[in-house]
Design a protein around this motif. Structure first.
Motif, PDB file in Angstrom:
ATOM      1  N   HIS A   9       0.839  -1.194   0.000  1.00 36.74           N
ATOM      2  CA  HIS A   9       0.000   0.000   0.000  1.00 36.74           C
ATOM      3  C   HIS A   9       0.882   1.255   0.000  1.00 36.74           C
ATOM      4  O   HIS A   9       0.693   2.165  -0.794  1.00 36.74           O
ATOM      5  CB  HIS A   9      -0.908  -0.024   1.234  1.00 36.74           C
ATOM      6  N   GLU A  86      -0.800   7.987   8.960  1.00 32.43           N
ATOM      7  CA  GLU A  86      -1.748   6.884   8.929  1.00 32.43           C
ATOM      8  C   GLU A  86      -3.132   7.465   9.167  1.00 32.43           C
ATOM      9  O   GLU A  86      -3.374   8.120  10.174  1.00 32.43           O
ATOM     10  CB  GLU A  86      -1.418   5.857  10.005  1.00 32.43           C
ATOM     11  N   LEU A  87      -4.022   7.238   8.210  1.00 35.67           N
ATOM     12  CA  LEU A  87      -5.408   7.690   8.317  1.00 35.67           C
ATOM     13  C   LEU A  87      -6.307   6.498   8.013  1.00 35.67           C
ATOM     14  O   LEU A  87      -6.050   5.748   7.067  1.00 35.67           O
ATOM     15  CB  LEU A  87      -5.697   8.827   7.326  1.00 35.67           C
ATOM     16  N   ASN A  88      -7.334   6.335   8.799  1.00 32.56           N
ATOM     17  CA  ASN A  88      -8.241   5.190   8.629  1.00 32.56           C
ATOM     18  C   ASN A  88      -7.479   3.870   8.624  1.00 32.56           C
ATOM     19  O   ASN A  88      -7.844   2.931   7.911  1.00 32.56           O
ATOM     20  CB  ASN A  88      -9.077   5.325   7.358  1.00 32.56           C
ATOM     21  N   GLY A  89      -6.396   3.800   9.388  1.00 28.14           N
ATOM     22  CA  GLY A  89      -5.636   2.570   9.509  1.00 28.14           C
ATOM     23  C   GLY A  89      -4.759   2.230   8.311  1.00 28.14           C
ATOM     24  O   GLY A  89      -4.207   1.136   8.239  1.00 28.14           O
ATOM     25  N   GLN A  90      -4.596   3.176   7.362  1.00 29.77           N
ATOM     26  CA  GLN A  90      -3.805   2.936   6.162  1.00 29.77           C
ATOM     27  C   GLN A  90      -2.807   4.076   5.952  1.00 29.77           C
ATOM     28  O   GLN A  90      -3.050   5.201   6.380  1.00 29.77           O
ATOM     29  CB  GLN A  90      -4.711   2.861   4.918  1.00 29.77           C
ATOM     30  N   ALA A  92      -1.311   7.176   4.262  1.00 28.35           N
ATOM     31  CA  ALA A  92      -1.952   8.255   3.508  1.00 28.35           C
ATOM     32  C   ALA A  92      -0.989   9.426   3.437  1.00 28.35           C
ATOM     33  O   ALA A  92       0.003   9.478   4.153  1.00 28.35           O
ATOM     34  CB  ALA A  92      -3.251   8.671   4.185  1.00 28.35           C
ATOM     35  N   LEU A 107      -5.827   9.429   0.112  1.00 31.77           N
ATOM     36  CA  LEU A 107      -5.944   8.057   0.574  1.00 31.77           C
ATOM     37  C   LEU A 107      -6.216   7.168  -0.629  1.00 31.77           C
ATOM     38  O   LEU A 107      -6.865   7.596  -1.592  1.00 31.77           O
ATOM     39  CB  LEU A 107      -7.089   7.919   1.574  1.00 31.77           C
ATOM     40  N   ALA A 109      -7.313   3.072  -2.008  1.00 39.59           N
ATOM     41  CA  ALA A 109      -7.743   1.691  -1.798  1.00 39.59           C
ATOM     42  C   ALA A 109      -6.939   0.869  -2.793  1.00 39.59           C
ATOM     43  O   ALA A 109      -6.954   1.154  -4.000  1.00 39.59           O
ATOM     44  CB  ALA A 109      -9.239   1.534  -2.038  1.00 39.59           C
ATOM     45  N   HIS A 121      -9.342  14.243  -0.232  1.00 35.85           N
ATOM     46  CA  HIS A 121     -10.203  15.015   0.657  1.00 35.85           C
ATOM     47  C   HIS A 121      -9.594  16.394   0.864  1.00 35.85           C
ATOM     48  O   HIS A 121      -8.489  16.505   1.381  1.00 35.85           O
ATOM     49  CB  HIS A 121     -10.352  14.306   2.004  1.00 35.85           C
ATOM     50  N   ARG A 126     -13.737  19.187   7.300  1.00 34.41           N
ATOM     51  CA  ARG A 126     -13.477  17.794   7.668  1.00 34.41           C
ATOM     52  C   ARG A 126     -12.010  17.551   8.022  1.00 34.41           C
ATOM     53  O   ARG A 126     -11.694  16.583   8.697  1.00 34.41           O
ATOM     54  CB  ARG A 126     -13.894  16.863   6.539  1.00 34.41           C
TER      55      ARG A 126
END
Length: 137
Positions: A9, A86-90, A92, A107, A109, A121, A126
């Motif tokens: 990733h 690390e954002l949302n566990g990944q 970034a 981010l 996928a 984003h 946010r």
């Protein structure tokens, strides 16, 4: 689809960032799945950078995403600092303004060795939670 390990990733994230920064369309197409989707969220007010407005709806396909990314990075409007977090566990990428305000977050996928989805984003409301105190993941 086989989800990527964190190392894969991270490798694809940095390869995408480097290819985008260099305007390397060939590499970008190779990194993206043929049916990749890009979502850019500039918030309710939208965001304009270098004369390019955020996408009003998702962009589909490696070729179309590549064309947009190359055009957008060629017209940079402001200087940004780039850091991995690390954002949302990944893994970034967070882009910061010179005064350390979060400008955007990138981010991905990733599955089957390709970038399947790109999430950019840039909604200031946010991103506020990132603040200058964010720590590396």
């Amino acid at each position: 689809m086989l989800a990527a390990r964190p190392e894969e990733h991270r490798r694809l994230l940095h390869a995408f960032l480097n290819a985008a920064s260099a305007g390397d369309a060939r590499t970008l197409v190779e990194l993206l799945a043929d049916d990749a989707v890009m979502v850019a969220d500039g918030g309710t007010e939208g965001r304009v950078v270098g004369g390019i407005r955020n996408l009003p709806r998702p962009l589909h396909g490696a070729a179309r995403i590549t064309a947009f990314v190359v055009a957008a990075t060629a017209r940079r409007g402001i200087a940004l600092q780039v850091e991995e977090h690390e954002l949302n566990g990944q893994p970034a990428i967070v882009f910061w303004t010179e005064d350390r305000r979060p400008f955007a977050a990138l981010l991905l996928a990733v599955a089957d060795g390709k970038i399947q989805r790109i999430f950019f984003h840039a909604d200031a409301d946010r991103l506020r939670h990132l603040g200058p105190g964010i720590t590396h993941g």
